[in-house]
Design a protein around this motif. Structure first.
Motif, mmCIF file in Angstrom:
data_model
loop_
_atom_site.group_PDB
_atom_site.id
_atom_site.type_symbol
_atom_site.label_atom_id
_atom_site.label_comp_id
_atom_site.label_asym_id
_atom_site.label_seq_id
_atom_site.Cartn_x
_atom_site.Cartn_y
_atom_site.Cartn_z
ATOM 1 N N ALA A 7 7.140 9.499 6.475
ATOM 2 C CA ALA A 7 5.894 9.189 5.774
ATOM 3 C C ALA A 7 5.646 7.694 5.655
ATOM 4 N N LEU A 8 6.661 6.866 5.932
ATOM 5 C CA LEU A 8 6.497 5.414 5.812
ATOM 6 C C LEU A 8 5.773 4.791 7.002
ATOM 7 N N MET A 9 5.571 5.554 8.071
ATOM 8 C CA MET A 9 4.747 5.033 9.161
ATOM 9 C C MET A 9 3.388 4.665 8.585
ATOM 10 N N PRO A 10 2.887 3.459 8.851
ATOM 11 C CA PRO A 10 1.590 3.074 8.270
ATOM 12 C C PRO A 10 0.466 3.987 8.761
ATOM 13 N N ASP A 11 -0.589 4.031 7.976
ATOM 14 C CA ASP A 11 -1.754 4.812 8.384
ATOM 15 C C ASP A 11 -2.519 4.114 9.500
ATOM 16 N N ALA A 12 -2.565 2.795 9.429
ATOM 17 C CA ALA A 12 -3.283 2.028 10.450
ATOM 18 C C ALA A 12 -2.586 0.703 10.684
ATOM 19 N N ASN B 106 -11.323 -11.822 3.283
ATOM 20 C CA ASN B 106 -12.742 -11.728 3.625
ATOM 21 C C ASN B 106 -13.042 -10.402 4.325
ATOM 22 N N GLY B 107 -12.124 -9.969 5.179
ATOM 23 C CA GLY B 107 -12.327 -8.705 5.881
ATOM 24 C C GLY B 107 -12.275 -7.507 4.966
ATOM 25 N N ALA B 108 -11.404 -7.576 3.962
ATOM 26 C CA ALA B 108 -11.335 -6.473 3.002
ATOM 27 C C ALA B 108 -12.555 -6.448 2.094
ATOM 28 N N GLY B 109 -13.135 -7.609 1.843
ATOM 29 C CA GLY B 109 -14.360 -7.690 1.060
ATOM 30 C C GLY B 109 -14.214 -7.118 -0.335
ATOM 31 N N GLU B 110 -15.133 -6.264 -0.712
ATOM 32 C CA GLU B 110 -15.135 -5.696 -2.057
ATOM 33 C C GLU B 110 -14.003 -4.688 -2.267
ATOM 34 N N ARG B 111 -13.309 -4.354 -1.213
ATOM 35 C CA ARG B 111 -12.177 -3.425 -1.337
ATOM 36 C C ARG B 111 -10.863 -4.163 -1.636
ATOM 37 N N LEU C 106 -11.687 -5.080 8.251
ATOM 38 C CA LEU C 106 -10.691 -4.367 7.451
ATOM 39 C C LEU C 106 -11.331 -3.431 6.430
ATOM 40 N N ASP C 107 -12.498 -3.798 5.949
ATOM 41 C CA ASP C 107 -13.137 -2.924 4.963
ATOM 42 C C ASP C 107 -13.407 -1.541 5.541
ATOM 43 N N ALA C 108 -13.807 -1.476 6.805
ATOM 44 C CA ALA C 108 -14.058 -0.185 7.441
ATOM 45 C C ALA C 108 -12.761 0.594 7.634
ATOM 46 N N THR C 109 -11.683 -0.112 7.961
ATOM 47 C CA THR C 109 -10.392 0.557 8.094
ATOM 48 C C THR C 109 -9.953 1.131 6.759
ATOM 49 N N LEU C 110 -10.088 0.360 5.696
ATOM 50 C CA LEU C 110 -9.725 0.840 4.368
ATOM 51 C C LEU C 110 -10.592 2.033 3.963
ATOM 52 N N ALA C 111 -11.873 1.963 4.264
ATOM 53 C CA ALA C 111 -12.774 3.054 3.914
ATOM 54 C C ALA C 111 -12.368 4.353 4.605
ATOM 55 N N ALA C 112 -11.827 4.246 5.821
ATOM 56 C CA ALA C 112 -11.420 5.447 6.554
ATOM 57 C C ALA C 112 -10.317 6.202 5.834
ATOM 58 N N TYR C 113 -9.589 5.500 4.958
ATOM 59 C CA TYR C 113 -8.507 6.134 4.204
ATOM 60 C C TYR C 113 -8.820 6.190 2.707
ATOM 61 N N VAL D 127 12.092 8.130 -1.122
ATOM 62 C CA VAL D 127 10.689 8.109 -0.708
ATOM 63 C C VAL D 127 10.016 9.386 -1.202
ATOM 64 N N PRO D 128 9.171 9.279 -2.231
ATOM 65 C CA PRO D 128 8.494 10.473 -2.764
ATOM 66 C C PRO D 128 7.375 10.946 -1.833
ATOM 67 N N ASP D 129 6.772 12.073 -2.207
ATOM 68 C CA ASP D 129 5.580 12.536 -1.514
ATOM 69 C C ASP D 129 4.370 11.740 -2.005
ATOM 70 N N ASP D 130 3.261 11.933 -1.343
ATOM 71 C CA ASP D 130 1.983 11.369 -1.779
ATOM 72 C C ASP D 130 2.013 9.844 -1.898
ATOM 73 N N LEU D 131 2.452 9.189 -0.831
ATOM 74 C CA LEU D 131 2.428 7.732 -0.800
ATOM 75 C C LEU D 131 0.992 7.227 -0.684
ATOM 76 N N PRO D 132 0.708 6.056 -1.254
ATOM 77 C CA PRO D 132 -0.639 5.498 -1.112
ATOM 78 C C PRO D 132 -0.900 5.054 0.326
ATOM 79 N N PRO D 133 -2.156 5.007 0.744
ATOM 80 C CA PRO D 133 -2.483 4.547 2.101
ATOM 81 C C PRO D 133 -1.958 3.145 2.361
ATOM 82 N N HIS D 134 -1.679 2.883 3.634
ATOM 83 C CA HIS D 134 -0.968 1.656 4.004
ATOM 84 C C HIS D 134 -1.496 1.154 5.339
ATOM 85 N N VAL D 135 -2.028 -0.060 5.344
ATOM 86 C CA VAL D 135 -2.510 -0.702 6.562
ATOM 87 C C VAL D 135 -1.660 -1.939 6.819
ATOM 88 N N VAL D 136 -1.154 -2.089 8.052
ATOM 89 C CA VAL D 136 -0.367 -3.280 8.380
ATOM 90 C C VAL D 136 -1.192 -4.217 9.250
#
Length: 398
Positions: free
Chosen positions: A183-188, A61-66, A29-36, A137-146
């Motif tokens: 825009a609510l479709m998750p990024d990953a 554990n997968g997110a680690g330091e993120r 998950l850390d690599a997925t988060l880093a991609a965004y 739903v505003p613009d500029d939503l934060p990244p979202h992983v499901v």
């Protein structure tokens, strides 16, 4: 443009999440988060999912330091108050992205949290929900992983449910509303069958019927396309073979997860959805009782298909082919039998009369709620979806 399933012309406007499937995929998950560019992710989870080590530990554990923190407060009611609390924690821990972990409840609340933290005026957003039942739903939503843990197929979605009661003063009366925007479709979306295997069997099997029915409806809905025909048909074949194994000694989690990915691919689009009458009945039944969505689907799905086939073709040949039915006769009966067999293989309820808080006298009111649901617009042309007609379907399921 004519977007019916039998038209040679179609429009497919779909912007899905990046999809990753693998056993143990949460470990990266850390690599997925880093991609965004997410440095501090807030995990949004249920009160059980977010506190059960077998579920939450692989994610943290997968997110680690993120990892910023875990918000383990979502419930099946998908409450506005929960989303507001989540937004407060998001800001308090200086998060810059969200991991939604669990089933539809957590995924829907996470969507609301995204909208709230992106809003310039949170009070105005709440007031708008109180007035219209729709959270802006505003613009500029934060990244979202499901990271789904069920098989309901609520992952590749740009809509979500949201409710509110007067308890905390945000609304004057109870509201069952929602949130919706492309825009609510998750990024990953990260699919890990090992994580899905941690879900209690009863919960998983009920969710599976919800996902299975998405595939059925993607084929018969008037909004079907050749793209969704292909993904749904392949997904249905995988689910028909794998779902009945979920209560046995050798559950086919991998095939069930892959099938669920496929049946939901393309069903939630900015200009259309392929959800139709089975899901509309699910909404009607859950609005009037405590029955769980997957159980509601299990009870009504064979009767809905019977009704559709009685009054129209409803692409029965394509459904039969997707379900692996070989017959020289009219395939309608075989489709209904196959769906019933999946339902029974999942050991789910079969009759409305067995739902404790539904009486036979309630059926016309449930039918009226179903008929008013926007999803009935996706039923094939020529099918009567009036209150009286849908009451007849419910009586057959009684």
């Amino acid at each position: 443009m004519n977007t019916s399933a039998e038209s040679t012309a179609f429009r497919f406007d779909y912007r899905p999440a990046t999809i990753r499937y693998d056993a143990g995929a949460t470990a990266e998950l850390d690599a997925t988060l880093a991609a965004y560019d997410v440095e501090r992710a807030l995990v949004v989870a249920g009160t059980t999912t977010g506190t059960t080590p077998a579920v939450i530990d692989p994610v943290t554990n997968g997110a680690g330091e993120r990892l910023a923190d875990v918000f383990a407060e979502t419930t099946p009611e998908k409450r506005l108050d929960t989303a507001l609390d989540g937004a407060e924690l998001y800001e308090a821990v200086d998060a810059d992205g969200i991991i939604a972990l669990g089933g539809g409840s957590s995924l829907d609340v996470a969507k609301a949290i995204r909208a709230l933290v992106a809003s310039d005026d949170r009070d105005a957003s709440v007031a708008a929900f109180a007035e219209t039942g729709a959270l802006p739903v505003p613009d500029d939503l934060p990244p979202h992983v499901v990271v789904p843990t069920t098989l309901a197929g609520a992952d590749l979605s740009l809509v979500g449910g949201l409710t509110a009661t007067p308890t905390n003063g945000h609304v004057d009366e109870g509201i069952a509303g929602g949130i919706s925007a492309p825009a609510l479709m998750p990024d990953a979306a990260v699919y890990d069958p090992e994580l899905v295997a941690t879900t209690p069997s009863g919960v998983l099997r009920a969710s599976a019927m919800n996902g299975f029915d998405k595939g059925l409806e993607s084929l018969y809905a008037r909004t079907a396309t050749p793209v969704t025909d292909g993904t749904a048909a392949r997904g249905l074949r995988l689910l028909r073979e794998s779902l009945p194994t979920l209560g046995g000694d050798e559950p086919a989690y991998g095939a069930a997860v892959r099938g669920t990915i496929l049946v939901q691919y393309g069903i939630a689009r900015p200009d259309a959805t392929t959800l139709a009458l089975i899901h509309a009945f699910g909404h009607g039944l859950t609005a009037h009782s405590s029955v769980q969505q997957g159980a509601a689907h299990a009870i009504v799905a064979p009767h809905v298909l019977d009704y559709l086939f009685e009054h129209g073709d409803c692409r029965r040949d394509l459904l039969a082919d997707a379900l692996g039915i070989q017959s020289d006769e009219d395939p309608a009966a075989g489709v209904v039998e196959a769906v019933t067999a999946v339902r029974d293989g999942l050991d789910l309820p079969t009759r409305l009369r067995d739902v404790a808080d539904i009486a036979k006298a309630d059926l016309p009111e449930i039918a009226a709620t179903t008929a008013a649901d926007g999803l009935v617009e996706n039923v094939p042309p020529g099918i009567d979806v009036s209150d009286d007609a849908l009451t007849t379907v419910l009586r057959s399921a009684w």
